[in-house]
Design an enzyme around this catalytic site. Structure first.
Site, PDB file in Angstrom:
ATOM      1  N   ALA A 101      -0.920   5.327  -2.043  1.00 23.82           N
ATOM      2  CA  ALA A 101      -0.148   4.211  -2.591  1.00 23.82           C
ATOM      3  C   ALA A 101      -1.077   3.098  -3.043  1.00 23.82           C
ATOM      4  O   ALA A 101      -2.067   2.808  -2.380  1.00 23.82           O
ATOM      5  CB  ALA A 101       0.802   3.684  -1.520  1.00 23.82           C
ATOM      6  N   LYS A 102      -0.727   2.475  -4.145  1.00 25.39           N
ATOM      7  CA  LYS A 102      -1.469   1.290  -4.588  1.00 25.39           C
ATOM      8  C   LYS A 102      -0.821   0.067  -3.923  1.00 25.39           C
ATOM      9  O   LYS A 102      -0.102  -0.697  -4.557  1.00 25.39           O
ATOM     10  CB  LYS A 102      -1.445   1.193  -6.117  1.00 25.39           C
TER      11      LYS A 102
END
Ligand SMILES: Cc1ncc(COP(=O)(O)O)c(C=O)c1O
Length: 304
Positions: free
Chosen positions: A156-157
Site C-alpha cells: 500500500a502507498k
C-alpha cells in the site's frame, strides 16, 4: 507544483483553496494513501499511463489501511483525474491523488473518521535529473531497512510508510548519492525509496519478488516490455553483492521512469553508464507512454 485547479471532494477548486485544517489526522499520523501517476503528450493529445490500475491500487491501499470504502468509485476517480488534467491544460503532468483521514480519526481509528479525496496535478520533469537517462545515477545501500510487511504494509502507498523513504533518501543525498537502495528485513534487496529495482546478468533480468515491495505499475510494464523484447525476467531474492557484480542495474517508477544505476556503494556497475538492456527498455517504455508502441492502446487512457 502549481496548477490552476485541484479536484477536492467532488469538484474542482482553485489551487489556493485546496487546503485542509492543521488538525486533520493525516498530517499527524500519516493516515492516508496516495498514488503517483503521469500523463504524457501523445499524437492524440494528453493520455494518462495505466490510470485504471493506479486508481485500483489507490483503492487497495485504502483497504489495506483499513478504510471500509471510499466516497467515490474507481470510475468516478478515473473521470476526476481526467477532468483535473484537462482543466489545467498541461500536455504532460504528474498526478497526485490523496485519500486522507479527516473529520475524526483522532483516536487512531479510521472508523471514527471520514475519507477525504483530493487530486493535484503539476508539471514535473525528470525526477532523478536531466542527465540520468544517459549517464545513470549513483546509489548507496541504505543504513535503513525496508518495512517488514507485518509492520508497515508494503503493498500500500500509505502516507506514513514514506517516513522510511524520507530517512533513506535524505541520508543518501547527504552522503552524496542520488538514490538509496533498501534491503528487506532478511537482508535481501527490496527496492529504492520510490522505485523498484532490476539487475541484468548475462542477458537475464532479475528483480526481487513481490513479497516486501510496492508492486510498481512501472515494474509490471517493464516486465511486460522485457518479455516483448525477448528477455527472460526472473523474480528471486537478490543480495547486495549481486548488484555490485551485475552487468547493469536499473530502477523503475512513475516519477523516475526507467533509469540506470551507474554506481552502487562506490562500485562501478558494468560500463558505468546506461547499459544496452536498460537502454532498450527505456526506448520501449518511452514509446509506450507516448502512444507510439503496440502496448500503448491497452495502457493509455486518453484525456479527451
Ligand atoms: C516505494 C516504492 N516502490 C516502487 C515504486 C514504483 O511504483 P510505480 O511504478 O507504480 O510508480 C514507488 C512509486 O510509487 C514507490 O514509492
Amino acid at each position: 507544483m502549481e496548477s490552476k485547479y485541484v479536484w477536492m471532494n467532488g469538484g474542482l477548486v482553485e489551487y489556493e483553496k485546496a487546503t485542509f485544517h492543521f488538525l486533520t489526522p493525516v498530517a499527524h499520523y500519516g493516515a492516508g494513501v496516495f498514488e503517483g501517476i503521469r500523463s504524457y503528450a501523445t499524437p492524440r493529445g494528453p493520455a494518462v499511463f495505466r490510470l485504471r490500475e493506479h486508481i485500483e491500487r489507490l483503492w487497495d491501499s485504502a483497504l489495506v489501511l483499513g478504510f471500509r470504502g471510499l466516497p467515490y468509485t474507481v470510475e468516478q476517480l478515473v473521470a476526476a483525474v481526467k477532468q483535473t488534467v484537462k482543466a489545467n491544460g498541461f500536455s504532460e503532468c504528474y498526478i497526485r491523488p490523496l485519500v486522507y483521514l479527516t473529520d475524526g480519526g483522532w483516536n487512531l481509528n479510521v472508523d471514527t473518521g471520514k475519507a477525504g479525496v483530493g487530486i493535484a496535478v503539476w508539471e514535473w520533469g525528470h525526477y532523478l535529473g536531466e542527465e540520468a537517462l544517459e549517464k545513470g545515477v549513483r546509489a548507496n545501500i541504505s543504513s535503513f531497512t525496508r518495512h517488514h510487511p507485518n509492520v508497515m504494509l508494503t503493498k500500500a502507498k500509505i502516507v506514513g510508510n514514506y517516513a522510511n523513504s524520507i530517512l533513506a533518501k535524505t541520508e543518501s543525498v547527504r552522503l552524496g548519492f542520488d538514490e538509496a537502495i533498501l534491503l528487506d528485513p532478511q537482508g535481501y534487496v527490496a527496492e529504492c525509496t520510490g522505485e523498484n529495482i532490476f539487475a541484468v546478468q548475462k542477458g537475464v533480468i532479475y528483480t526481487p519478488h513481490t513479497m516486501a515491495i510496492l508492486e510498481g505499475i512501472t515494474r509490471a510494464s517493464i516486465i511486460t516490455l522485457a518479455g516483448d523484447l525477448g528477455y527472460r525476467v526472473v523474480e528471486q531474492p537478490i543480495s547486495r553483492d549481486q548488484l555490485y557484480i551485475a552487468d547493469e542495474v536499473f530502477v523503475s517508477g512513475t516519477a523516475a521512469e526507467c533509469i540506470g544505476l551507474r554506481e552502487i556503494d562506490f562500485r562501478v556497475i558494468g560500463t558505468g553508464k546506461t547499459g544496452p538492456v536498460t537502454k532498450a527498455l527505456q526506448l520501449a517504455y518511452h514509446a509506450a507512454i507516448h502512444g507510439d508502441h503496440p502496448r500503448s492502446a491497452e495502457w493509455l487512457e486518453y484525456v479527451e
